[in-house]
Structures are given as structure tokens and as C-alpha cells.
Scaffold this motif. Structure first.
Motif, PDB file in Angstrom:
ATOM      1  N   LEU A   3       0.876  -1.166   0.000  1.00  0.00           N
ATOM      2  CA  LEU A   3       0.000   0.000   0.000  1.00  0.00           C
ATOM      3  C   LEU A   3       0.916   1.220   0.000  1.00  0.00           C
ATOM      4  CD1 LEU A   3      -2.741   1.353   0.122  1.00  0.00           C
ATOM      5  CD2 LEU A   3      -2.727   1.054   2.610  1.00  0.00           C
ATOM      6  N   ARG A   4       0.920   1.939  -1.106  1.00  0.00           N
ATOM      7  CA  ARG A   4       1.883   3.016  -1.312  1.00  0.00           C
ATOM      8  C   ARG A   4       1.138   4.308  -1.652  1.00  0.00           C
ATOM      9  NH1 ARG A   4       7.003   1.413  -4.660  1.00  0.00           N
ATOM     10  NH2 ARG A   4       7.300   0.380  -2.653  1.00  0.00           N
ATOM     11  N   VAL A   5       1.578   5.411  -1.066  1.00  0.00           N
ATOM     12  CA  VAL A   5       0.960   6.712  -1.280  1.00  0.00           C
ATOM     13  C   VAL A   5       1.977   7.644  -1.931  1.00  0.00           C
ATOM     14  CG1 VAL A   5      -0.090   8.723  -0.183  1.00  0.00           C
ATOM     15  CG2 VAL A   5      -0.582   6.426   0.693  1.00  0.00           C
ATOM     16  N   THR A   6       1.588   8.268  -3.039  1.00  0.00           N
ATOM     17  CA  THR A   6       2.425   9.265  -3.701  1.00  0.00           C
ATOM     18  C   THR A   6       1.702  10.605  -3.668  1.00  0.00           C
ATOM     19  OG1 THR A   6       3.420   7.629  -5.184  1.00  0.00           O
ATOM     20  CG2 THR A   6       3.614   9.941  -5.816  1.00  0.00           C
ATOM     21  N   PHE A   7       2.362  11.602  -3.109  1.00  0.00           N
ATOM     22  CA  PHE A   7       1.785  12.939  -3.011  1.00  0.00           C
ATOM     23  C   PHE A   7       2.117  13.695  -4.297  1.00  0.00           C
ATOM     24  CE2 PHE A   7       2.488  11.440   1.288  1.00  0.00           C
ATOM     25  CZ  PHE A   7       1.280  11.734   1.903  1.00  0.00           C
ATOM     26  N   LEU A   8       1.178  13.689  -5.239  1.00  0.00           N
ATOM     27  CA  LEU A   8       1.402  14.328  -6.536  1.00  0.00           C
ATOM     28  C   LEU A   8       1.287  15.845  -6.442  1.00  0.00           C
ATOM     29  CD1 LEU A   8      -0.685  11.913  -8.793  1.00  0.00           C
ATOM     30  CD2 LEU A   8       1.804  11.991  -8.583  1.00  0.00           C
ATOM     31  N   GLY A   9       0.363  16.321  -5.610  1.00  0.00           N
ATOM     32  CA  GLY A   9       0.163  17.750  -5.446  1.00  0.00           C
ATOM     33  C   GLY A   9      -0.166  18.065  -4.003  1.00  0.00           C
ATOM     34  N   CYS A  26      -2.988   6.650  -4.319  1.00  0.00           N
ATOM     35  CA  CYS A  26      -2.772   5.453  -3.505  1.00  0.00           C
ATOM     36  C   CYS A  26      -2.724   4.242  -4.430  1.00  0.00           C
ATOM     37  CB  CYS A  26      -3.892   5.272  -2.485  1.00  0.00           C
ATOM     38  SG  CYS A  26      -3.926   6.506  -1.182  1.00  0.00           S
ATOM     39  N   ASN A  27      -1.688   3.440  -4.272  1.00  0.00           N
ATOM     40  CA  ASN A  27      -1.543   2.218  -5.056  1.00  0.00           C
ATOM     41  C   ASN A  27      -1.614   1.045  -4.095  1.00  0.00           C
ATOM     42  OD1 ASN A  27      -0.731   0.023  -6.591  1.00  0.00           O
ATOM     43  ND2 ASN A  27       0.859   1.152  -7.694  1.00  0.00           N
ATOM     44  N   ARG A  28      -2.747   0.354  -4.112  1.00  0.00           N
ATOM     45  CA  ARG A  28      -2.912  -0.816  -3.252  1.00  0.00           C
ATOM     46  C   ARG A  28      -2.806  -2.075  -4.106  1.00  0.00           C
ATOM     47  NH1 ARG A  28      -6.008  -4.914  -1.622  1.00  0.00           N
ATOM     48  NH2 ARG A  28      -5.903  -5.495   0.593  1.00  0.00           N
ATOM     49  N   GLU A  29      -1.651  -2.652  -4.077  1.00  0.00           N
ATOM     50  CA  GLU A  29      -1.393  -3.898  -4.800  1.00  0.00           C
ATOM     51  C   GLU A  29      -1.888  -3.803  -6.239  1.00  0.00           C
ATOM     52  OE1 GLU A  29       0.592  -7.580  -4.477  1.00  0.00           O
ATOM     53  OE2 GLU A  29       0.459  -5.838  -3.146  1.00  0.00           O
ATOM     54  N   PHE A 293       4.695  15.014   9.183  1.00  0.00           N
ATOM     55  CA  PHE A 293       5.542  15.574   8.137  1.00  0.00           C
ATOM     56  C   PHE A 293       4.725  16.358   7.119  1.00  0.00           C
ATOM     57  CE2 PHE A 293       4.178  11.359   6.921  1.00  0.00           C
ATOM     58  CZ  PHE A 293       3.883  11.435   5.575  1.00  0.00           C
ATOM     59  N   VAL A 294       5.381  17.318   6.489  1.00  0.00           N
ATOM     60  CA  VAL A 294       4.830  18.040   5.341  1.00  0.00           C
ATOM     61  C   VAL A 294       5.493  17.439   4.106  1.00  0.00           C
ATOM     62  CG1 VAL A 294       4.630  20.239   4.144  1.00  0.00           C
ATOM     63  CG2 VAL A 294       4.460  20.172   6.636  1.00  0.00           C
ATOM     64  N   PRO A 295       4.780  16.623   3.349  1.00  0.00           N
ATOM     65  CA  PRO A 295       5.409  16.006   2.184  1.00  0.00           C
ATOM     66  C   PRO A 295       5.614  17.013   1.059  1.00  0.00           C
ATOM     67  CG  PRO A 295       3.085  15.459   2.229  1.00  0.00           C
ATOM     68  CD  PRO A 295       3.365  16.221   3.495  1.00  0.00           C
ATOM     69  N   GLY A 296       6.702  16.874   0.337  1.00  0.00           N
ATOM     70  CA  GLY A 296       6.875  17.629  -0.884  1.00  0.00           C
ATOM     71  C   GLY A 296       6.237  16.889  -2.040  1.00  0.00           C
ATOM     72  N   THR A 300       6.897   9.657  -1.874  1.00  0.00           N
ATOM     73  CA  THR A 300       6.170   8.396  -1.836  1.00  0.00           C
ATOM     74  C   THR A 300       6.476   7.691  -0.525  1.00  0.00           C
ATOM     75  OG1 THR A 300       6.171   8.116  -4.246  1.00  0.00           O
ATOM     76  CG2 THR A 300       5.879   6.135  -2.927  1.00  0.00           C
ATOM     77  N   ILE A 301       5.433   7.190   0.135  1.00  0.00           N
ATOM     78  CA  ILE A 301       5.627   6.461   1.378  1.00  0.00           C
ATOM     79  C   ILE A 301       4.875   5.137   1.306  1.00  0.00           C
ATOM     80  CG2 ILE A 301       5.919   8.566   2.734  1.00  0.00           C
ATOM     81  CD1 ILE A 301       3.073   8.090   3.824  1.00  0.00           C
TER      82      ILE A 301
END
Length: 320
Positions: A3-9, A26-29, A293-296, A300-301
Motif C-alpha cells: 500500500l503506497r501513497v504518492t503525493f502528486l500535489g 494510492c496504489n494498493r497492490e 511531516f509536510v510532504p513535498g 512516496t511512502i
């Protein structure tokens, strides 16, 4: 199960060179779920290598910084010969507006675009092993956040206990772990509860989009593995946050603390702090003891299971 999260904006209403408007993937499998689609979302997908293979888009509200990326994304998907349907989920009474936006400039996609109005408190998506539900938020227009919640997983299988009871190594192990009793050669029946521990919780991600801090968010974010919360301003602009129905970093942290969330991501950062959002993060950390945290843009986490450390310890014990 990844389960991966990418902050695009991660920016506010006005984009900057450092932060694009709201978009979180969010990319879940392999299931790709996009929460809001601000201007330039497709370019952010190219920039950060996520690709355009999005299955569902969850729109929080109709302000431009959350939806203006939709026409470009849909047209790019069309140019890439997409034929799979795309589902767009939105608050009640938003369907007509989003339909017009998707078909902007007379564009008629060559694939089906389904727009699904979702009332707060109901499921926007029910998939195998997880669901995405809407909840009401507090902004200047009708708005809602979303909760991605996985189902509980089976408890840990106690192999030594199973062998002690005479269960042969092989398919019967799987049957027991799946919750089914098995019969041994001597007629003895072994029940799942004899060798399988209690169910283990799945993961939960809560996305608020634009909102004032509210009790409802505390309720839906209880024990969340990741809370992604509006933190448009630092304390120096608290009055502005109230007037515009946004939150400060400290207010978002107070919600995360009361909800016992594991991690807090602070997003929708005002252009006032585009070059330096450290004040927002510092003030939030003063109010929240968990990871904050403040993601830039582009960060991706991975979101681990709540008992990931226990699983690692169990694996280690097996190696001794």
C-alpha cells in the motif's frame, strides 16, 4: 500486500513552482486510486513515474484546485488508447458539473467515464479486501473526505500447535487458516480457533481534503495508519484559516492526536509557505507525538500493517 501513497500535489489553491494543487495517489497492490485531481495532475504523474493507469478518482469538492486536472488527464488517457472504464466518485449534486468538465471543449472520451455521486457515510467503492467510504467535512462548499479501510486479516497460524494436534503439513494448514475445520485420518476434527489467533486489523488511510478541524474526522480517523489532513496555514494565519474554512498545522495535529493516528501528513500548503513550510510542520509536531511531516510533491511512502513489527519479530523467531 503493498500500500503506497504518492503525493502528486500538496499545494493550496494557488500553484507554485514547488507545489502543485491537490492530488494524492494510492496504489494498493496494483489498484490505483486518485484522491482529487488538481491542475497539472497528469504532468505530476509523468514527472514522478506513477503512470496514468488510474482506476478510480475520488473528488472531495468542486473547487478548481481539486478538479481542474480532470479534463487533461481524461484526454491524455484517451490519446493513450485507454479502453477500460474510469470511475469518478463525488459528493451529491456534483455529477452534472463534473460531466461538463470531463467533456470540456467538446471532447468525447473513447472509453466509459462513470460519475458516481456518493453520500457521506456510504461506500464509494467496495472491492475485494477493502472499501473506500465518504465522510462529511467542513468547508465553504459541500465537501467530503474519504477513508480507505482494509478488512481484517486472518490471525496468525500456529504451526507448532497444528503439528502437535496431528495436522499433516500441507493443504490442511491452508484450510484451517482460511477458517475451515479439517478432519484427520483418525476422525479427529481440528477447528480453526485451536490453531489460528484472533483477526488482525487491516490498514486505514484517511484523506480529508479542505476542512476545518472537526469531531467527525476524529471519529473516522480513529487508529488510522495515515491521516492526510488539510494544513493550509501556520499559527500566524489562524484567523485566515477560520475565515476560509481550512486548518492550521497545529489544528490538524490536534485531530491526529485525539484520533490516535499513527502518522500525519500535512497537505494543501498555502502559497505563502511555498518555499518554507517548516513553521507548519514544527507547530504540528508540538501537538502530535506521532510521526508528522509536510510532504513535498513527489514524495512516496509505504503504509505498513499495524502489526508489521510483530510479524517481523515472529519471522525472526522462526529463524532461530
Amino acid at each position: 500486500m503493498s500500500l503506497r501513497v504518492t503525493f502528486l500535489g500538496t499545494g493550496g489553491a494557488v500553484p507554485t513552482t514547488e507545489r502543485a494543487p491537490s492530488a494524492v495517489l494510492c496504489n494498493r497492490e496494483g489498484d490505483r486510486l486518485l484522491f482529487d485531481c488538481g491542475e497539472g495532475a497528469q504532468r505530476q504523474m509523468m514527472r514522478f513515474g506513477t503512470g496514468f493507469t488510474v482506476d478510480h478518482v475520488f473528488v472531495s469538492h468542486l473547487h478548481g484546485d481539486h478538479v481542474l486536472g480532470l479534463p487533461g488527464l481524461v484526454q491524455t488517457m484517451d490519446f493513450n488508447d485507454r479502453d477500460e472504464p474510469l470511475a469518478i466518485h463525488c459528493p451529491p449534486n456534483a455529477k452534472r458539473h463534473l460531466h461538463d468538465l470531463v467533456h470540456a471543449a467538446g471532447h468525447d472520451p473513447g472509453f466509459q467515464v462513470r460519475i458516481n455521486e456518493v453520500a457521506p457515510g456510504t461506500a464509494a467503492l467496495e472491492a475485494d479486501e477493502y472499501a473506500v467510504r465518504a465522510f462529511e467535512t467542513s468547508h465553504r462548499t459541500r465537501s467530503q473526505g474519504y477513508v480507505l479501510a482494509e478488512e481484517d486479516r486472518p490471525g496468525r497460524f500456529d504451526r507448532p500447535k497444528a503439528e502437535e494436534l496431528g495436522v499433516p503439513v500441507g493443504p490442511k494448514f491452508g484450510e484451517l487458516h482460511a477458517g475451515n475445520p479439517v478432519e484427520l485420518e483418525d476422525g479427529t476434527v481440528v477447528r480453526p480457533e485451536q490453531v489460528v489467533g484472533p483477526p488482525r486489523p487491516g490498514r486505514r488511510i484517511v484523506y480529508t481534503a479542505d476542512t476545518r478541524p472537526q469531531e467527525r474526522t476524529v471519529e473516522v480517523a480513529r487508529d488510522a495508519d495515515l491521516l492526510i489532513h488539510d494544513a493550509t496555514f501556520a499559527d500566524d494565519m489562524a484567523d485566515r484559516a477560520r475565515k476560509t474554512a481550512h486548518s492550521t498545522g497545529r489544528e490538524a495535529a490536534g485531530i491526529a492526536d485525539r484520533a490516535d493516528a499513527a502518522r500525519l501528513a500535512l497537505i494543501h500548503i498555502s502559497s505563502r509557505y511555498a518555499g518554507d513550510a517548516s513553521a507548519i510542520e514544527r507547530e504540528a509536531r508540538e501537538a502530535f507525538p506521532g510521526e508528522c511531516f509536510v510532504p513535498g510533491d513527489g514524495r512516496t511512502i509505504d503504509v505498513p500493517y499495524p502489526d508489521a513489527e510483530d510479524d517481523a519479530d515472529a519471522a525472526g523467531d522462526g529463524d532461530d
